[in-house]
Design an enzyme around this catalytic site. Structure first.
Site, PDB file in Angstrom:
ATOM      1  N   HIS A   1      25.459  93.073 -22.961  1.00  0.00           N
ATOM      2  CA  HIS A   1      25.077  92.442 -21.365  1.00  0.00           C
ATOM      3  C   HIS A   1      25.861  91.262 -21.459  1.00  0.00           C
ATOM      4  O   HIS A   1      25.940  90.319 -22.491  1.00  0.00           O
ATOM      5  CB  HIS A   1      23.762  92.719 -21.092  1.00  0.00           C
ATOM      6  CG  HIS A   1      22.963  92.008 -22.032  1.00  0.00           C
ATOM      7  ND1 HIS A   1      22.421  92.869 -22.937  1.00  0.00           N
ATOM      8  CD2 HIS A   1      22.423  90.725 -22.088  1.00  0.00           C
ATOM      9  CE1 HIS A   1      21.142  91.690 -23.337  1.00  0.00           C
ATOM     10  NE2 HIS A   1      21.702  90.438 -22.924  1.00  0.00           N
TER      11      HIS A   1
HETATM   12  P1  TYD Z   1      17.273  95.160 -24.357  1.00  0.00           P
HETATM   13  O1  TYD Z   1      17.801  94.015 -23.459  1.00  0.00           O
HETATM   14  O2  TYD Z   1      17.574  96.536 -24.386  1.00  0.00           O
HETATM   15  O3  TYD Z   1      17.739  94.551 -25.784  1.00  0.00           O
HETATM   16  P2  TYD Z   1      19.060  94.049 -26.525  1.00  0.00           P
HETATM   17  O4  TYD Z   1      19.893  93.171 -25.654  1.00  0.00           O
HETATM   18  O5  TYD Z   1      18.975  93.493 -27.806  1.00  0.00           O
HETATM   19  O6  TYD Z   1      19.880  95.473 -26.675  1.00  0.00           O
HETATM   20  O7  TYD Z   1      15.693  95.140 -24.583  1.00  0.00           O
HETATM   21  C1  TYD Z   1      14.811  95.860 -25.084  1.00  0.00           C
HETATM   22  C2  TYD Z   1      13.723  96.333 -24.134  1.00  0.00           C
HETATM   23  O8  TYD Z   1      12.957  95.017 -24.019  1.00  0.00           O
HETATM   24  C3  TYD Z   1      14.078  96.464 -22.606  1.00  0.00           C
HETATM   25  O9  TYD Z   1      13.320  97.623 -22.092  1.00  0.00           O
HETATM   26  C4  TYD Z   1      13.944  95.243 -21.877  1.00  0.00           C
HETATM   27  C5  TYD Z   1      12.706  94.615 -22.926  1.00  0.00           C
HETATM   28  N1  TYD Z   1      12.649  93.088 -22.862  1.00  0.00           N
HETATM   29  C6  TYD Z   1      11.375  92.462 -22.243  1.00  0.00           C
HETATM   30  O10 TYD Z   1      10.558  93.222 -21.583  1.00  0.00           O
HETATM   31  N2  TYD Z   1      11.409  91.142 -22.304  1.00  0.00           N
HETATM   32  C7  TYD Z   1      12.382  90.208 -22.946  1.00  0.00           C
HETATM   33  O11 TYD Z   1      12.340  89.295 -22.736  1.00  0.00           O
HETATM   34  C8  TYD Z   1      13.365  90.984 -23.521  1.00  0.00           C
HETATM   35  C9  TYD Z   1      14.338  90.184 -24.090  1.00  0.00           C
HETATM   36  C10 TYD Z   1      13.200  92.453 -23.249  1.00  0.00           C
END
Ligand code: TYD
Length: 139
Positions: free
Chosen positions: A56
């Site tokens: 992303h």
């Molecule tokens: P995600 O964005 O998928 O992680 P990555 O970018 O490392 O692949 O995040 C995993 C889960 O955690 C998703 O359900 C969103 C949640 N999340 C939060 O609730 N707060 C946060 O600050 C972050 C970074 C993620």
């Protein structure tokens, strides 16, 4: 917003390490070491080596990434160039600007990837569709 109007570029910086016979200590201060105020801290750990995550970009969130233990790699793509950054030292800090599509991979089993972010979590600030990313940041 298009990439031509976004003026900042992600960069890898080196922070100073304070060490003595007791061990090491590294400090990150907003404004001093980071070009933004820290609103949120999260860390990624226990990620399998064959896993790639992220996929992303953001509209506004600026971040700083540090492998405080172990190592991982970060693939960056700002729609004009792409590069891979190795984070393998607690003194290496990747200032990750919102216009970089990023993917983290090659996590060592002991990796703890610390992330300091400029904004609170907001799912609306994520660009998870690569074609939307190109529409927003591609020229
Ligand atoms: P995600 O964005 O998928 O992680 P990555 O970018 O490392 O692949 O995040 C995993 C889960 O955690 C998703 O359900 C969103 C949640 N999340 C939060 O609730 N707060 C946060 O600050 C972050 C970074 C993620």
């Amino acid at each position: 917003m298009s990439s031509s109007s976004y003026e900042y570029t992600s960069q890898l910086i080196e922070i100073s390490e304070l060490g003595d016979e007791r061990g090491m200590l590294a400090v990150i201060e907003e404004h001093e070491d980071l070009p933004f105020e820290i609103k949120r801290v999260f860390y990624i750990y226990g990620t399998r080596q064959d896993i790639r995550r992220g996929f992303h970009a953001h509209y506004k969130t600026r971040q700083a990434l540090v492998a405080v233990a172990g190592s991982c790699k970060v693939y960056l793509d700002n729609a004009k160039r792409n590069t891979d950054v190795l984070l393998d030292n607690p003194a290496k800090v990747l200032i990750l600007e919102p216009n970089d599509w990023h993917e983290m991979y090659d996590f060592s089993s002991d990796c703890v990837l610390l992330v300091l972010a400029s904004h609170l979590y907001d799912a609306e600030d994520y660009i998870r569709d690569y074609s939307v990313f190109l529409e927003v940041y591609g020229s």
